[in-house]
Design an enzyme around this catalytic site. Structure first.
Site, PDB file in Angstrom:
ATOM      1  CE  LYS A   1      15.035  -3.973   7.464  1.00 29.76           C
ATOM      2  NZ  LYS A   1      16.263  -2.801   8.165  1.00 29.76           N
TER       3      LYS A   1
ATOM      4  NE  ARG B   1      21.908   1.862   8.729  1.00 26.28           N
ATOM      5  CZ  ARG B   1      21.276   0.895   8.886  1.00 26.28           C
ATOM      6  NH1 ARG B   1      21.733  -0.378   8.957  1.00 26.28           N
ATOM      7  NH2 ARG B   1      20.055   1.204   9.720  1.00 26.28           N
TER       8      ARG B   1
ATOM      9  CG  HIS C   1      18.954   1.653  13.665  1.00 34.76           C
ATOM     10  ND1 HIS C   1      17.693   0.777  13.479  1.00 34.76           N
ATOM     11  CD2 HIS C   1      19.631   0.298  13.727  1.00 34.76           C
ATOM     12  CE1 HIS C   1      17.584  -0.374  13.027  1.00 34.76           C
ATOM     13  NE2 HIS C   1      19.140  -0.862  13.570  1.00 34.76           N
TER      14      HIS C   1
ATOM     15  NE  ARG D   1      13.073   2.150  14.102  1.00 31.38           N
ATOM     16  CZ  ARG D   1      13.970   2.835  14.792  1.00 31.38           C
ATOM     17  NH1 ARG D   1      13.707   3.503  15.723  1.00 31.38           N
ATOM     18  NH2 ARG D   1      15.196   2.535  14.734  1.00 31.38           N
TER      19      ARG D   1
ATOM     20  CE1 TYR E   1      28.963 -28.080 -11.764  1.00 30.26           C
ATOM     21  CE2 TYR E   1      27.681 -26.805 -10.283  1.00 30.26           C
ATOM     22  CZ  TYR E   1      28.088 -27.357 -11.445  1.00 30.26           C
ATOM     23  OH  TYR E   1      26.900 -27.011 -12.363  1.00 30.26           O
TER      24      TYR E   1
ATOM     25  CB  CYS F   1      24.072 -26.585  -7.675  1.00 28.36           C
ATOM     26  SG  CYS F   1      25.321 -28.101  -7.401  1.00 28.36           S
TER      27      CYS F   1
ATOM     28  CG  ASP G   1      19.151 -25.449 -10.782  1.00 28.78           C
ATOM     29  OD1 ASP G   1      20.073 -26.249 -10.514  1.00 28.78           O
ATOM     30  OD2 ASP G   1      19.020 -25.221 -11.836  1.00 28.78           O
TER      31      ASP G   1
END
Length: 402
Positions: free
Chosen positions: A35, A134, A166, A222, A268, A320, A322
């Site tokens: 997944k 869940r 689970h 799993r 920053y 930052c 990028d």
């Protein structure tokens, strides 16, 4: 398309990890969870590598990924998918021989309608909520649903092939909930079988339980994170303690290198100020690429670690969008274009995804799975298209220019 960083994924490590997990659960089949784009490693290449390692099932949360596996030519082994909303393309999944989890009465109704539409029997695994709170049928819901499920099975609309659940605390093997959930699950299996279900597989164990709780292995385990060589139980041991090897190495080239004086603010809000005359290096990856902003350096400590040559250095100042900055030190000899390893196997002393998780106050699952698709994946060890052994790196995804 040029991008100054890459995630190098060793597919042979994935295959080896699956073989190791099979040894941890010798009485069960292995479903490799792929997944979330195989936890960021690449859905189809990772799936093929897992199969090469002996996985007899694959699993995806999202229905679309299960369909993508089949349409990419992964016709074997069995594929199970478990998370979908009303109106999902269940008919297409059934046509492609994808096993479907059913977590509610309404989901069963939709699966039956889809099966009748395409004229094929849908393979169904009933999901039971044994205590995680869940997705899944409560034990009371299961008892209410079973008569209807067995009725449509008699009509050959569905085949009830599995029951699963689970664990909530599998990463704490001695936690009382492990035993409690196991008991609820065993009761659910007995209920289904006494009602007439002929189950192919019963499955409860995730990565942590596969490695530490053989009493819950049942017919199928799993593993997810462990397939990619990361420890789901870092408090008990690292990958090497469980016979695993991390499959992903994230690396980049220094974009710029420059000398600055003492007292120079970095990034920053100047959360880092150079204590002496020094050399700064810019690494061209940031939070838009999946680098956690929480991995930033702060006034009281450096941020997440990176390997530069034979040195491990922490991020200086804020992450930052990028880019991030490293204080390379006053005697640094690095130049733009030199390689930086953000995380990898750790076998030669470099940082790992778990080191990043600790720096960002998160878990290694998040570190690898959040990596943006803009970062190219390059594959070594196995051919990503066939799973055959190869020697060279193949660039499968080129990344997106920004």
């Amino acid at each position: 398309m040029s991008f100054p960083a890459r995630a190098v994924v060793d597919l042979s490590a994935i295959a080896s990890n699956v073989r190791s997990l099979r040894a941890h659960a010798p009485t069960a089949q292995v479903l490799a969870v792929v997944k979330a784009d195989a936890y960021g490693h690449g859905l189809v290449p990772a799936a093929r590598a897992a199969v090469a390692g002996g996985a007899t099932w694959l699993g995806t949360a999202q229905l679309g990924e299960a369909i993508a596996l089949r349409t990419a030519g992964v016709t074997e082994p069995r594929v199970l998918t478990w998370l979908y909303a009303p109106g999902a393309p269940l008919a297409r999944a059934i046509e492609l021989d994808v096993d479907l989890a059913v977590s509610s009465a309404s989901a069963l109704t939709e699966v039956v309608a889809a099966a009748r539409l395409v004229g094929r029997t849908a393979r169904v695994h009933l999901k039971v909520d044994t205590g995680l709170g869940r997705n899944g049928l409560t034990p009371v819901d299961l008892a209410d649903l079973l008569p209807a499920a067995l009725r449509v099975q008699a009509e050959e609309a569905v085949a009830l092939v599995g029951i699963w659940s689970h664990l909530a605390f599998a990463d704490e093997p001695e936690h009382a909930t492990v035993r409690a959930q196991h008991e609820v699950f065993a009761d659910a299996v007995r209920l289904a079988e006494s009602a007439g279900a002929r189950l192919e597989v019963r499955h409860l164990a995730n990565s942590a339980a596969t490695l530490t709780s053989p009493q819950v292995h049942y017919d199928l385990v799993r593993p997810g994170l462990a397939v990619y060589g990361l420890s789901p139980l870092p408090q008990l041991g690292g990958p090497e303690d469980f016979g695993l090897v991390p499959a992903m190495t994230l690396e980049a080239e220094l974009a710029t290198v420059k000398r600055v004086p003492a007292g120079h603010g970095v990034s920053y809000a100047h959360q880092y100020v150079t204590p002496v005359d020094t050399v700064l290096g810019v690494v061209p990856l940031g939070y838009a690429d999946g680098i956690p902003r929480h991995a930033s350096g702060r006034p009281d400590r450096m941020g997440a670690p990176m390997r530069v040559g034979d040195r491990t250095l922490g991020i200086a100042g804020r992450v930052c969008m990028d880019q991030v900055v490293l204080d390379l030190g006053p005697d640094a000899s690095e130049q733009a274009g030199d390689r930086v390893e953000l995380f990898g196997t750790g076998l030669e002393g470099g940082p790992t995804a778990q080191d990043w998780a600790l720096a960002a106050d998160t878990i290694s699952y998040e570190i690898v799975s959040r990596l943006s698709t803009s970062v190219p994946r390059e594959y070594v060890g196995l051919d990503p298209q066939t799973g055959a052994v190869v020697g060279q790196v193949e660039d499968v995804t080129a990344g997106d220019a920004r």
